[in-house]
Design a protein around this motif. Sequence first.
Motif: not given
Length: 666
Positions: A487-506
């Motif tokens: 994340a070379p630019d802290p103001s614009s961090p990258p998005k992980p390659p996996q978009q996962n809606n089933n990761i627990p909220t915690r």
Amino acid sequence: MAQQPLTSFWPLFGGKSDGQDVVNLKGRVLRNGPSQEQLDDKPNDQGQCDYYRLIKKDDPKHLDWRKKLGGMLLREIGGKQHEADKWQQCILWELPENYVLYEHIKTKADGQVKTVKNHSGGGHDRQDAYLYGYPKGPKKRFRSPIEFFPHLLWLYTDETSDYNNCTCKMCSPQQPEPERPAVRVEFKPELSTTIKREPTPSTPVPGYAVVGRNPVVQIPVRRPSSGPPAQSPSTKSATPVPAPVPTPSAPPIRAPPALQSTTLPQPRSLEQQADLSYNKYLCRTGEVVWFFRPKTAAWGLGLVVRRWATRGSPADRSYLIQPLSHPFELPPQELVTTDQHLKPWLAWSAPNCTFPYLQQHPQLTYAQVDWAGLESGRYGEGIASVDASIMAAKAIDGTYTLFERLKTTAESGVELRHYNGIFLGAEKIWRGEPVRLRIGSSGSDLMVITDIVERVFSNAPQKQLSTQPVSQVVVVGDIYSYATLDAPDPSSPPKPPQQNNNIPTRMVHDMAWRNRMLVPTTRTLAWWKLIASGSKLEISDIKGRWYETSLVFQEPFTKAVKNNEGGNGIWMNSRGDATGLGKNAGAPRPNRTAAFGPSIPEGTQLIDGLDPPNQPVGEQQQQQPQQPQDMQGLDMGIGSEHATFSLDDFMNVDHLGEDAGMDFPF
């Protein structure tokens, strides 16, 4: 620290990868690398070491592999303009994803590394380094850049991802002999010997590429994914040559499918919903915990028999604790009104017993101790109640109890009982939450449990019941590994390659908290990477519950980040550590209080739910007059003049946090 290369190199950036850091072999989920035993660098009784070491990206061996692979790759696919010299100054920027280098280290009894022919950083193609990641498991490892290059070239050039087109020794273990030009045999009257004309260096053998003094590499022949392999060109022979007998090819492997996370089960009660939420309750009813006792300025061990939130102030938590002791003492229950006065059982390592007799007989269990004799002084000086609480907690650590059966099914004569939760050792675990795993070399992988199944072998022969288990408990779920992105630019961090809606909220909230420090400080963003879905593991593979770093490990996390040691340290014990049993399923108990036996008063009841008691707890129990000011040097138990324990023996998890923001994506 390894020295960076001074020579300028042309970087080659990676293409696709088939590497896997976790594989499922015959129903067993394994880390695709050296086993935990192979990673142990401790010397044996003779002082010899034999282990595997991770080779990091800036290590000379890692650079050597990538320089060779990059040079061979550019030479083969870069065109004529790069044939002369560019390939000698080329480097693969990084190995394909999930391919990892390890070095096999062997030392003599005096600690000196054994002299071997293999090199440590360059000069030869073979070395004592192994590349793991091939999707057929850790036994299929590459031993040199030359051995891996055909597979790398296939990854770069084959658009079909058909393993049949790869000629590496893993994909094509039974390599056919290369076709060679037929040699004309000359006969002379005066000579009866046959003269064989060998190919000269100017006429290379078809199927091989030879460039100067560089290693000979077999290049895969492009052929369609369906149909016979393309034939190499051959010289027409003067005499008929018998057709070669076809060699059976190895069974092909398929490209790994894209992982899909499993939908999380819905909570079945308000209590389960609270435990699956972020920053609600640190501890749960039925768990063994360390709790602070203000009257003695000591930490003790007890059972949570009830918990609730104060009316009008839901952020305040109250816990009713039954202290653990021996059968001849009935300690009253005590009230704790803050999470800062509670620690999970696995957060700290249990101290030694106070009685020298018990220290000299560590094989004794809680049930085998003569508690009446200890109380009467027959075995010397010590505090029976303190030692009883320690030994009781260790005994409970080796038990499990399933609760809330959901359904019963059958499979191949085996009865499958599905449950919503399990008391595993000292802890209460629900479906839908993460647990820490023993598998893998990192020691920090998690499983999000989606099912808990007891396999009951009701048809087992009667004569085998004494030697074989009549039931087995497995957990089903998705396995996650801690991963990072630049994340070379802290103001614009990258998005992980996996978009996962089933990761627990915690997990989501906790990772957001970590990244608020990681991104600006280390220029990296951490995320939970799905590495296996729908996996099955035995409960012996579970270390214990997963706890939020942001709530339990703020201090060690901050220290590790500032020291550039990463943001996912192992700061907690595992189930089985206190008893020395390590990995084990444990003994089943019919209900939770049965696991505690005489360490709690007979008739002790666990009150589920989160409702506060109708009548206020007695004034004596409500008094919490002082805070644990200095954690170092506090006493444990009753009678501080006899039993002083330095908390240096415990893991430091003194700071709790409440921040639940989400600044970064996951």
